[in-house]
Design an enzyme around this catalytic site. Structure first.
Site, PDB file in Angstrom:
ATOM      1  CE  LYS A 177      44.897  -8.322  28.099  1.00 17.69           C
ATOM      2  NZ  LYS A 177      43.719  -7.423  27.915  1.00 17.69           N
ATOM      3  CE1 TYR A 225      45.398 -11.930  26.672  1.00 20.96           C
ATOM      4  CE2 TYR A 225      46.895 -12.247  28.527  1.00 20.96           C
ATOM      5  CZ  TYR A 225      45.631 -11.978  28.041  1.00 20.96           C
ATOM      6  OH  TYR A 225      44.601 -11.743  28.914  1.00 20.96           O
TER       7      TYR A 225
END
Length: 305
Positions: free
Chosen positions: A169, A165
């Site tokens: 991002k 993640y």
């Protein structure tokens, strides 16, 4: 009429069936935008599909007097992203605003994490943002106007079990920083939101009517939406920047460099690096490069006087 109206504008919000995306879509519609509410309707891990979440948000918007349509295409595929943008153009005649919010999370870290975990996060967060932005771009260029808000996360600061993640991002930052340079001649602005909210992916969603409790976090999705709407508005003054919002606080995040240490006498050694470690890390007089060329100019200024 509100100073920050979206009358006459058409917005696409991905991942808009719940949480943050729902809050963004509802605020944009409340301010006058026609909205494509996109949501695959899957789990937080990205499994399954259900039109229910997107359709529910559309019904909420229309009940409040707004205009919206539901879409369940998958941002992680080129055809899905193109279909989302085409839905806006076909139903409403144009596309002015793109808010890339769709995301998944599958918690894992080293050493157990599998490559498939990383690949899936990149496909949705980073490639999905690229797919929709690329699909909207020709329309933005043709009309000489566009606003895109990509989603990054404070998760990129690091957490032991969110490796994929965080990586995905962080990737959206580079995507936005480069896209804004391509967009500047066409009045296209691409910025980023790093939301701080209690959502399905972030500890459990708080209901719309939740009241603050002393000593407990109060982080509704709606508290992030004003920043996103400002970044999506025609009067937005910035391009390629990162902003955080949530819990009543709004702030800028940025990538900066220290002035560092300049070695002058022959090739530097490991010992030179170690001896000047404090200067290398000294945050006094740090600078925030606007782009790669600005960083290069500052980094090499000692060679050019």
């Amino acid at each position: 009429m509100s100073e920050f109206s979206f009358e006459g504008r058409v917005a696409v919000v991905t991942g808009a069936g719940r949480g943050l995306g729902r809050a963004y879509a509802r605020l944009l519609a409340e301010r006058g935008a026609k909205v494509v509410v996109n949501d695959l309707g899957g789990s937080i891990e990205g499994d399954g599909a259900d039109i229910g979440p997107a359709q529910t948000v559309v019904e909420e918007i229309t009940a409040a007097g707004g205009t919206a349509v539901a879409d369940t295409n998958d941002v992680s595929t080129r055809s899905g992203a193109e279909a989302i943008i085409n839905r806006a153009v076909e139903d409403f005649g144009r596309i002015d605003v793109l808010v890339n919010n769709a995301g998944i999370i599958r918690y894992a870290g080293l050493p157990e994490i599998e490559a498939e975990n990383l690949e899936r996060h990149l496909a949705v967060h980073l490639v999905g943002s690229f797919n929709t932005l690329r699909a909207a771009w020709p329309h933005f260029v043709e009309q000489g106007y566009g606003r895109a808000v990509l989603t990054t996360s404070s998760g990129m600061f690091g957490l032991d079990n969110n490796l994929s993640y965080a990586a995905a991002k962080a990737g959206t930052v580079g995507l936005a920083r480069s896209a804004r340079l391509s967009g500047e001649p066409h009045n296209i602005k691409v910025n980023l939101i790093a939301p701080a909210a209690m959502t399905r992916m972030g500890g459990g969603e708080q209901p719309d009517d939740a009241q603050p409790v002393p000593g407990m976090p109060h982080m509704p999705s709606a508290a992030v939406a004003p920043m996103v709407a400002y970044l999506a508005h025609e009067s937005c003054p910035v391009n390629g920047e990162i902003y955080t919002a949530g819990a009543g606080r709004f702030a800028r995040l940025f990538i900066a460099s220290t002035e560092g240490y300049v070695h002058q006498d022959g090739p530097a050694t490991v010992e030179d690096v170690a001896a000047n470690w404090d200067s290398i890390n000294d945050e006094k007089d740090y600078y925030v490069p606007s782009d790669l060329m600005a960083w290069s100019g500052s980094f090499l200024k000692h060679q050019f006087g």
